[in-house]
Design a protein around this motif. Structure first.
Motif, PDB file in Angstrom:
ATOM      1  N   THR A 222     -73.283 -36.948 -69.644  1.00 15.60           N
ATOM      2  CA  THR A 222     -73.886 -37.637 -70.445  1.00 15.60           C
ATOM      3  C   THR A 222     -72.543 -38.385 -71.659  1.00 15.60           C
ATOM      4  OG1 THR A 222     -76.031 -36.942 -70.330  1.00 15.60           O
ATOM      5  CG2 THR A 222     -75.590 -38.469 -72.202  1.00 15.60           C
ATOM      6  N   LEU A 230     -75.888 -39.865 -77.904  1.00 15.86           N
ATOM      7  CA  LEU A 230     -77.046 -39.146 -77.284  1.00 15.86           C
ATOM      8  C   LEU A 230     -76.863 -37.835 -77.300  1.00 15.86           C
ATOM      9  CD1 LEU A 230     -79.804 -39.462 -76.275  1.00 15.86           C
ATOM     10  CD2 LEU A 230     -78.726 -39.907 -73.888  1.00 15.86           C
ATOM     11  N   THR A 334     -78.887 -52.415 -69.024  1.00 14.67           N
ATOM     12  CA  THR A 334     -78.128 -51.973 -70.262  1.00 14.67           C
ATOM     13  C   THR A 334     -77.709 -52.970 -70.829  1.00 14.67           C
ATOM     14  OG1 THR A 334     -76.258 -51.692 -68.890  1.00 14.67           O
ATOM     15  CG2 THR A 334     -77.423 -49.797 -69.050  1.00 14.67           C
ATOM     16  N   VAL A 505     -78.057 -40.385 -68.581  1.00 12.62           N
ATOM     17  CA  VAL A 505     -78.949 -40.730 -69.634  1.00 12.62           C
ATOM     18  C   VAL A 505     -80.281 -40.392 -69.895  1.00 12.62           C
ATOM     19  CG1 VAL A 505     -79.821 -42.434 -71.374  1.00 12.62           C
ATOM     20  CG2 VAL A 505     -77.076 -42.161 -70.604  1.00 12.62           C
ATOM     21  N   CYS A 508     -80.904 -36.567 -69.854  1.00 15.47           N
ATOM     22  CA  CYS A 508     -80.496 -36.073 -71.348  1.00 15.47           C
ATOM     23  C   CYS A 508     -81.892 -36.422 -72.316  1.00 15.47           C
ATOM     24  CB  CYS A 508     -79.335 -36.787 -71.706  1.00 15.47           C
ATOM     25  SG  CYS A 508     -78.562 -36.119 -73.326  1.00 15.47           S
ATOM     26  N   ALA A 509     -82.397 -37.820 -72.155  1.00 12.73           N
ATOM     27  CA  ALA A 509     -83.456 -37.939 -72.833  1.00 12.73           C
ATOM     28  C   ALA A 509     -84.590 -36.883 -72.434  1.00 12.73           C
ATOM     29  CB  ALA A 509     -83.687 -39.349 -72.619  1.00 12.73           C
ATOM     30  N   MET A 555     -77.745 -45.314 -77.774  1.00 16.29           N
ATOM     31  CA  MET A 555     -78.331 -44.833 -76.742  1.00 16.29           C
ATOM     32  C   MET A 555     -78.695 -46.195 -75.902  1.00 16.29           C
ATOM     33  SD  MET A 555     -80.909 -41.948 -78.448  1.00 16.29           S
ATOM     34  CE  MET A 555     -81.913 -41.819 -76.865  1.00 16.29           C
ATOM     35  N   ALA A 559     -83.513 -44.654 -72.454  1.00 16.95           N
ATOM     36  CA  ALA A 559     -83.414 -43.412 -73.212  1.00 16.95           C
ATOM     37  C   ALA A 559     -83.971 -43.573 -74.760  1.00 16.95           C
ATOM     38  CB  ALA A 559     -81.976 -42.560 -73.230  1.00 16.95           C
ATOM     39  N   ALA A 560     -83.343 -44.576 -75.140  1.00 16.23           N
ATOM     40  CA  ALA A 560     -83.860 -44.914 -76.828  1.00 16.23           C
ATOM     41  C   ALA A 560     -85.524 -44.957 -76.645  1.00 16.23           C
ATOM     42  CB  ALA A 560     -83.061 -46.046 -77.176  1.00 16.23           C
TER      43      ALA A 560
END
Length: 725
Positions: A222, A230, A334, A505, A508-509, A555, A559-560
């Motif tokens: 990430t 993030l 994105t 991402v 990771c989220a 982010m 993910a956000a």
């Protein structure tokens, strides 16, 4: 675009601008992206094609067990990611690389990594022969410790081992093997009865060892593909797991042991949960769809069509940017990535017709960010929302319609009023593609139309996405850019590499979502919002907005939203807000964090292209996207904005809110049908807010104000001759 070089001069003048975009949606090369040649190029190309093909086959033909599918999905992204993205800057060609001992150390680390992988194979054999579990000392000393230590050492080495751009670092080769070993062990254990033991004292510690190594690999990838923001947030959440018992007030909780937490975080409570569920199905599918659109040059056609349709209007390239960036941003998911691809074309053209560099960058950033809220795809956000809430996807896409119209109307009128105020021209006829030629290729919109129709006919998202992808290849056969086997393989290879960032991402989220689920910190935020709602619901909403933007800073959208939905949305639902309204509220602010200072990724990307100051561009894009900061509050006060209510209510709210957005744009740009004085701007702002609010009486007040200002402006400026541009 092929033209006959021997054509007559007048023919050349007519046809030279048949296409203004060529490769506009191609990916820009990241500074740490490797550029292989020879057998390595073939190897990673084949791996990327195999990765994309695996998803298409698993989703449509031969489904795998859910956890196994998601583990392979993440493992494949880790292997491709470490192969294609370096951990540090490259050594310049011809200049010395890192010392030879670093490469030797990297190859030395390969031995314990391979040893851990061999142990996984032996464990699988033991389990298949009837063993109930693996001995703890074998898990620890022959698998867990070698894997974790090697992973940590290889990550540290990769930060300083500078190689040439066309070579794979030995440290990254070690990390690829570690990813295989970690995923392999989890596959063995999660396909045995021991899967039921996760989160208990009976869980094998090997699961925790594999999860620790896997989490470290996800965080490092990430960092490489999406930056530190993030990673820092995830690290803070992971620290909270073990620091929680010593924290004061509402943040304190009893605590979890390392074994208990990590044996659960790599399950569907965390990494394998909603974020990876969406990235392994909907997101990867739409990335493949976007890659097929790219390979068939449909993305270029969208932009050329936008230029032909809107290029001659005042400030034409800015209006083209709104249309093209919104359309492409909806698909690619994105904001910053879309700015880089379409902005490289639209920003220079905006500057050419008179927009300052700051305005050009801000318009592109705001339009690309808006793509994330545009139905039907919404940059994959709609699919995550459907996964989390259980609300049908079609209901979410329909609910998003009026807010998306309001956002893009706001950006459009901001652009139009600025162009009028500064006396800008549109593009000349000889500067844009010929609409008459492009309209004959309108069939290139077929993949998008097929996707929308299939979704609303009740097809599953996976089936609809696959049909749309196949139709992109079929449609190309009646266009100048026919997709043969080579082009299809190129599209699959492109999709495999394009997917790495968003998959890393989302994984990771998933770590953050796991911490929230396992520690109960989300419930603590809910109680805080409940307390604030007792004082004022508006205050609770404002606090929820701030948290959503803060969590989303730096982010990507998916993910956000996933993180903000876990922390904030439950609290909003607890204070009496409908689930759809609560999730849309959170989603909007997670999206606009991309243009919110001080950390505004989309604005920063646009500033890099326009050459203007990054912070100045982010403030300007914040102004242009202002509607997105007001409209979500109206979801609460006027649910008809999300299609909740009678058709008459929905129509009234939609029309008056759009008129309010026009007034809001005029307020910001100090121009309506001519220059606007300071006191008029204040009155205009009141009228705008009244109409956006959505109540009957406030709508009437807003309309009276709008009509009065319109009459005043026309009366003052009606006798002046209009300036032609």
């Amino acid at each position: 675009m092929s033209q006959n070089s021997h054509s007559r001069p007048d023919d050349r003048d007519e046809t030279a601008i048949d296409a203004i975009a060529e490769g506009a949606d191609d990916n820009a090369g990241e500074p740490n992206r490797r550029a292989y040649t020879g057998w390595q190029w073939w190897l990673f190309g084949i791996l990327a094609i195999a990765y994309s093909s695996f998803h298409l086959i698993s989703l449509n033909v031969y489904p795998l067990e859910t956890w196994s599918f998601r583990i392979i999905h993440i493992c494949g992204a880790l292997i491709l990611g470490y192969g294609l993205y370096a951990g540090t800057r490259f050594a310049e060609e011809g200049k010395p690389r890192s010392p030879r001992w670093m490469a030797a150390l990297g190859y030395a680390l390969l031995l314990p990594a391979l040893y851990a992988l061999v142990q996984v194979v032996l464990m699988q054999q033991a389990m298949s022969q009837g063993a109930m579990r693996i001995e703890p000392n074998i898990e620890a000393f022959h698998f867990g410790y070698p894997l974790m230590l090697t992973t940590a050492a290889a990550i540290l080495l990769s930060w300083s081992d500078r190689q040439y751009q066309h070579r794979l670092s030995p440290a990254d080769l070690v990390l690829m093997v570690c990813a295989l070993a970690s995923a392999g062990y989890l596959l063995v254990m999660f396909n045995s009865p021991l899967r039921a033991a996760t989160g208990t004292t009976f869980a094998p510690m090997g699961i925790s060892y594999a999860a620790i190594a896997g989490a470290a690999l996800i965080l490092e990838l990430t960092r490489r593909v999406a930056g530190l923001a993030l990673v820092i947030i995830a690290a803070l959440f992971l620290t909270y797991v073990f620091a929680g018992p010593w924290l004061p007030g509402f943040l304190g909780y009893p605590g979890l042991s390392v074994g208990r937490f990590f044996s659960q975080v790599y399950t569907d409570a965390g990494v394998l949960g909603p974020t990876t569920a969406v990235s392994s199905t909907y997101i990867i599918l739409f990335i493949i769809f976007a890659a097929f659109l790219q390979a068939s040059k449909v993305g270029d056609y969208f932009i050329n069509f936008a230029f032909a349709a809107a290029g001659r209007a005042r400030g034409g390239p800015a209006k083209v940017s709104i249309f093209a960036s919104g359309l492409m941003g909806m698909i690619n998911g994105t904001s910053a990535g879309n700015v880089v691809s379409t902005g490289s074309l639209t920003i220079p053209l905006m500057k050419k017709v008179g927009y300052p560099a700051r305005s050009a960058g801000a318009i592109e950033a705001a339009a690309s960010t808006g793509g994330q809220i545009m139905p039907p795809i919404m940059g994959a956000g709609a699919f995550i929302m459907a996964e989390i809430t259980g609300i049908p996807y079609t209901e979410i896409a329909i609910a998003a319609l009026i807010p998306a119209i309001l956002y893009f109307a706001s950006v459009y009128f901001m652009v139009d009023f600025e162009a009028a105020r500064k006396g800008m021209r549109g593009m000349r006829k000889d500067e844009i593609p010929r609409f008459s030629r492009l309209v004959k290729q309108a069939y290139l919109f077929a993949p998008i139309i097929i996707l929308i129709v299939a979704l609303f006919m009740g097809y599953s998202v996976i089936r609809a996405g696959t049909l749309a992808t196949a139709s992109a290849a079929v449609v190309s056969w009646v266009s100048p850019n026919k997709m043969g086997i080579r082009a299809i393989l190129k599209a699959l290879q492109l999709a495999g590499t394009m997917s790495i960032q968003i998959i890393a991402v989302c994984a990771c989220a998933g770590l953050i979502v796991g911490v929230i689920a396992l520690t109960g910190v989300g419930a603590r935020f809910s109680s805080l919002l409940l307390g604030l709602a007792g004082v004022s619901q508006l205050l609770a909403l404002f606090f929820a907005m701030c948290i959503s933007i803060l969590l989303g800073m730096g982010m990507p959208t998916t993910a956000a939203y996933a993180v903000a939905a876990s922390v904030v949305a439950p609290g909003l639902i607890d204070i009496g807000i409908q689930p759809l309204v609560a999730h849309f509220f959170v989603f909007y602010f997670a999206v606009v964090s991309a243009i919110t200072p001080p950390v505004a990724l989309a604005s920063y990307a646009a500033a890099g292209i326009s050459g203007d100051n990054a912070m100045g561009t982010s403030v300007a894009s914040f102004k242009i996207g202002l509607a997105a900061f007001i409209v979500p509050f109206m979801f609460f006060y006027s649910p008809a904005m999300l299609m909740e209510g009678s058709w008459l209510q929905i129509l009234r709210v939609g029309v008056t809110a759009t008129l309010g957005i026009v007034l809001l744009s005029a307020t910001v740009q100090a121009w309506f049908f001519g220059p606007v004085k300071a006191w008029q701007r204040l009155v205009m702002l009141i009228g705008a807010l009244c109409m956006i609010y959505g109540g009957i009486y406030t709508d009437v007040i807003g309309l009276i104000i709008g009509i009065g200002l319109f009459a005043m402006q026309r009366g003052r400026n009606g006798s002046r001759p209009a300036t032609s541009h």
